[in-house]
Design a protein around this motif. Structure first.
Motif, PDB file in Angstrom:
ATOM      1  N   MET A   1      61.499  33.652  40.512  1.00  0.00           N
ATOM      2  CA  MET A   1      60.798  33.818  41.773  1.00  0.00           C
ATOM      3  C   MET A   1      60.220  35.229  41.876  1.00  0.00           C
ATOM      4  N   MET A   2      59.035  35.336  42.429  1.00  0.00           N
ATOM      5  CA  MET A   2      58.421  36.625  42.698  1.00  0.00           C
ATOM      6  C   MET A   2      58.213  36.765  44.193  1.00  0.00           C
ATOM      7  N   LYS A   3      58.770  37.830  44.760  1.00  0.00           N
ATOM      8  CA  LYS A   3      58.575  38.097  46.186  1.00  0.00           C
ATOM      9  C   LYS A   3      57.492  39.147  46.359  1.00  0.00           C
ATOM     10  N   LYS A   4      56.581  38.875  47.269  1.00  0.00           N
ATOM     11  CA  LYS A   4      55.510  39.818  47.576  1.00  0.00           C
ATOM     12  C   LYS A   4      55.601  40.158  49.060  1.00  0.00           C
ATOM     13  N   LYS A   5      55.823  41.429  49.359  1.00  0.00           N
ATOM     14  CA  LYS A   5      55.969  41.859  50.745  1.00  0.00           C
ATOM     15  C   LYS A   5      54.595  42.025  51.384  1.00  0.00           C
ATOM     16  N   VAL A   6      54.397  41.332  52.500  1.00  0.00           N
ATOM     17  CA  VAL A   6      53.130  41.368  53.224  1.00  0.00           C
ATOM     18  C   VAL A   6      53.387  41.884  54.627  1.00  0.00           C
ATOM     19  N   LEU A   7      52.768  43.007  54.969  1.00  0.00           N
ATOM     20  CA  LEU A   7      52.890  43.573  56.317  1.00  0.00           C
ATOM     21  C   LEU A   7      51.735  43.086  57.174  1.00  0.00           C
ATOM     22  N   LEU A   8      52.055  42.514  58.343  1.00  0.00           N
ATOM     23  CA  LEU A   8      51.052  42.078  59.305  1.00  0.00           C
ATOM     24  C   LEU A   8      51.187  42.974  60.523  1.00  0.00           C
ATOM     25  N   MET A   9      50.195  43.853  60.720  1.00  0.00           N
ATOM     26  CA  MET A   9      50.297  44.873  61.756  1.00  0.00           C
ATOM     27  C   MET A   9      49.049  44.892  62.630  1.00  0.00           C
ATOM     28  N   GLY A  10      49.180  45.550  63.774  1.00  0.00           N
ATOM     29  CA  GLY A  10      48.090  45.650  64.735  1.00  0.00           C
ATOM     30  C   GLY A  10      48.675  45.783  66.127  1.00  0.00           C
ATOM     31  N   LYS A  11      47.867  46.223  67.059  1.00  0.00           N
ATOM     32  CA  LYS A  11      48.356  46.432  68.417  1.00  0.00           C
ATOM     33  C   LYS A  11      48.768  45.126  69.067  1.00  0.00           C
ATOM     34  N   SER A  12      49.602  45.227  70.075  1.00  0.00           N
ATOM     35  CA  SER A  12      50.066  44.065  70.819  1.00  0.00           C
ATOM     36  C   SER A  12      48.882  43.251  71.353  1.00  0.00           C
ATOM     37  N   CYS A  13      49.005  41.933  71.278  1.00  0.00           N
ATOM     38  CA  CYS A  13      47.995  40.984  71.765  1.00  0.00           C
ATOM     39  C   CYS A  13      46.728  40.944  70.907  1.00  0.00           C
ATOM     40  N   SER A  14      46.788  41.489  69.698  1.00  0.00           N
ATOM     41  CA  SER A  14      45.611  41.422  68.826  1.00  0.00           C
ATOM     42  C   SER A  14      45.461  40.054  68.170  1.00  0.00           C
ATOM     43  N   GLY A  15      46.533  39.232  68.190  1.00  0.00           N
ATOM     44  CA  GLY A  15      46.435  37.881  67.652  1.00  0.00           C
ATOM     45  C   GLY A  15      47.182  37.649  66.352  1.00  0.00           C
ATOM     46  N   LYS A  16      48.077  38.560  65.972  1.00  0.00           N
ATOM     47  CA  LYS A  16      48.779  38.467  64.684  1.00  0.00           C
ATOM     48  C   LYS A  16      49.648  37.205  64.587  1.00  0.00           C
ATOM     49  N   THR A  17      50.498  37.019  65.600  1.00  0.00           N
ATOM     50  CA  THR A  17      51.434  35.899  65.542  1.00  0.00           C
ATOM     51  C   THR A  17      50.710  34.564  65.646  1.00  0.00           C
ATOM     52  N   SER A  18      49.631  34.518  66.400  1.00  0.00           N
ATOM     53  CA  SER A  18      48.860  33.273  66.522  1.00  0.00           C
ATOM     54  C   SER A  18      48.293  32.861  65.169  1.00  0.00           C
ATOM     55  N   MET A  19      47.701  33.813  64.452  1.00  0.00           N
ATOM     56  CA  MET A  19      47.106  33.455  63.155  1.00  0.00           C
ATOM     57  C   MET A  19      48.189  33.096  62.150  1.00  0.00           C
ATOM     58  N   ARG A  20      49.314  33.795  62.190  1.00  0.00           N
ATOM     59  CA  ARG A  20      50.417  33.466  61.284  1.00  0.00           C
ATOM     60  C   ARG A  20      50.930  32.048  61.551  1.00  0.00           C
ATOM     61  N   SER A  21      51.011  31.688  62.830  1.00  0.00           N
ATOM     62  CA  SER A  21      51.525  30.365  63.194  1.00  0.00           C
ATOM     63  C   SER A  21      50.561  29.257  62.786  1.00  0.00           C
ATOM     64  N   ILE A  22      49.265  29.518  62.883  1.00  0.00           N
ATOM     65  CA  ILE A  22      48.270  28.518  62.473  1.00  0.00           C
ATOM     66  C   ILE A  22      48.301  28.313  60.964  1.00  0.00           C
ATOM     67  N   ILE A  23      48.347  29.398  60.213  1.00  0.00           N
ATOM     68  CA  ILE A  23      48.299  29.304  58.749  1.00  0.00           C
ATOM     69  C   ILE A  23      49.595  28.752  58.178  1.00  0.00           C
ATOM     70  N   PHE A  24      50.741  29.246  58.654  1.00  0.00           N
ATOM     71  CA  PHE A  24      52.005  28.946  57.992  1.00  0.00           C
ATOM     72  C   PHE A  24      52.940  28.015  58.765  1.00  0.00           C
ATOM     73  N   ALA A  25      52.698  27.793  60.050  1.00  0.00           N
ATOM     74  CA  ALA A  25      53.629  26.976  60.841  1.00  0.00           C
ATOM     75  C   ALA A  25      52.968  25.747  61.462  1.00  0.00           C
ATOM     76  N   ASN A  26      51.761  25.408  60.997  1.00  0.00           N
ATOM     77  CA  ASN A  26      51.082  24.174  61.412  1.00  0.00           C
ATOM     78  C   ASN A  26      50.780  24.095  62.912  1.00  0.00           C
ATOM     79  N   TYR A  27      50.565  25.232  63.534  1.00  0.00           N
ATOM     80  CA  TYR A  27      50.083  25.237  64.921  1.00  0.00           C
ATOM     81  C   TYR A  27      48.594  24.919  64.919  1.00  0.00           C
ATOM     82  N   ILE A  28      48.130  24.334  66.020  1.00  0.00           N
ATOM     83  CA  ILE A  28      46.693  24.271  66.250  1.00  0.00           C
ATOM     84  C   ILE A  28      46.339  25.368  67.243  1.00  0.00           C
ATOM     85  N   ALA A  29      45.067  25.751  67.262  1.00  0.00           N
ATOM     86  CA  ALA A  29      44.660  26.951  68.004  1.00  0.00           C
ATOM     87  C   ALA A  29      45.105  26.921  69.465  1.00  0.00           C
ATOM     88  N   ARG A  30      44.901  25.796  70.138  1.00  0.00           N
ATOM     89  CA  ARG A  30      45.212  25.778  71.572  1.00  0.00           C
ATOM     90  C   ARG A  30      46.705  25.916  71.857  1.00  0.00           C
TER      91      ARG A  30
END
Length: 307
Positions: A1-30
């Motif tokens: 296994m190869m682990k790659k550390k990915v930092l997702l940063m930005g000011k509060s309410c910039s949309g980081k968690t929303s995009m992570r949830s859409i890409i990796f947790a099968n959320y839809i935008a709404r």
């Protein structure tokens, strides 16, 4: 296994968690509207292509947390980073503070992970009038590239409401795949053997494009991201009906496209302009190629040794 550390940063309410949830947790935008603010750092491990594990650190962007990252957690946060993804809200009214925090991140990266790849996402572009988007993005891109020196940064415009999010994340993940050139070489040989116009590989869970070959020019340069977005939405619709997406065939008088499970970690899409080739022949060719491409993804494959 190869682990790659990915930092997702930005000011509060910039949309980081929303995009992570859409890409990796099968959320839809709404559905991302119900997500709460990230507190401190949320870490998750995302298996990708069987052997690659993305160690994703979603860092809360509230001022107190940001200051803490650079003061008491600097070594822990910024050590051994493969990729820094910094998200900017295009409508932020505190641009100077945004840039200050971004530069602080770069200083920490230079100190602890100087070989990390830097990506900047100018996010929520759907809020900008369409006729102004190009100008605003290019202005921000110019500033960010200048501030990033001596590091190089790659900038993307993104929105959770269209395919731009998939374009950005596909490009990011593409940079993390160690044997991507070998994949593309083999895809090219496969496409020529079956007389296909294009062959694409999608990661099975996220449907991000991880590799492709193109033997015939196509006028729509955004087609890959559009397909990712459409099929991901279709897969989610199937899930709600307790059905599992397996394959799809789209055919008209000009082309035939086949999307099918390929390896244990991917889907393949094959596009043919010769509609005289039977569906059965193409599907058999896809099936026969599976074993070879499974070998390319094996953990003990020398090409998967990190370089």
């Amino acid at each position: 296994m190869m682990k790659k550390k990915v930092l997702l940063m930005g000011k509060s309410c910039s949309g980081k968690t929303s995009m992570r949830s859409i890409i990796f947790a099968n959320y839809i935008a709404r559905d991302t509207r119900r997500l709460g603010a990230t507190i401190d750092v949320e870490t998750s491990h995302v298996r990708f292509l069987g052997n690659l594990v993305l160690n994703l650190w979603d860092c809360g962007g509230q001022e107190a947390f940001m200051e803490n990252y650079f003061a008491s957690q600097r070594d822990n946060i910024f050590r051994n980073v493969e990729v820094l993804i910094y998200v900017f809200d295009v409508e932020s009214r505190e641009i100077e503070k945004d840039m200050h925090y971004y530069q602080s991140c770069l200083e920490a990266i230079l100190q602890h992970s100087p070989k990390a790849k830097i990506f900047c996402l100018v996010h929520k572009m759907d809020l900008v009038p369409e006729d102004h988007r190009d100008q605003i993005f290019h202005e921000r891109e110019e500033v960010l590239k200048r501030l990033s020196k001596p590091l190089d940064c790659i900038c993307f415009r993104t929105s959770i409401w269209d395919e731009t999010l998939y374009k950005a994340w596909s490009s990011i993940v593409y940079k993390l795949i160690p044997n991507v050139q070998q994949l593309e070489t083999n895809l090219n040989g496969f496409a020529k053997a079956i007389e296909a116009d294009e062959v694409l590989l999608f990661e099975r869970a996220t449907f991000l494009v991880i590799s492709h070959c193109q033997l015939k020019q196509h006028k729509d340069v955004h087609r890959f991201e559009k397909i990712s977005n459409i099929i991901k939405q279709f897969k989610l619709s199937c899930s709600k009906l307790q059905a599992q997406f397996q394959s799809m065939e789209v055919r008209n008088s000009s082309f035939a496209a086949f999307i099918d499970v390929f390896t244990s970690n991917t889907y393949a899409m094959v596009v043919m302009s010769d509609v005289g080739i039977s569906s059965a022949a193409t599907l058999i060719n896809i099936k026969n190629a599976r074993k070879h491409f499974e070998q390319l993804e094996r953990v003990d494959n020398p090409s998967f040794v990190a370089r």
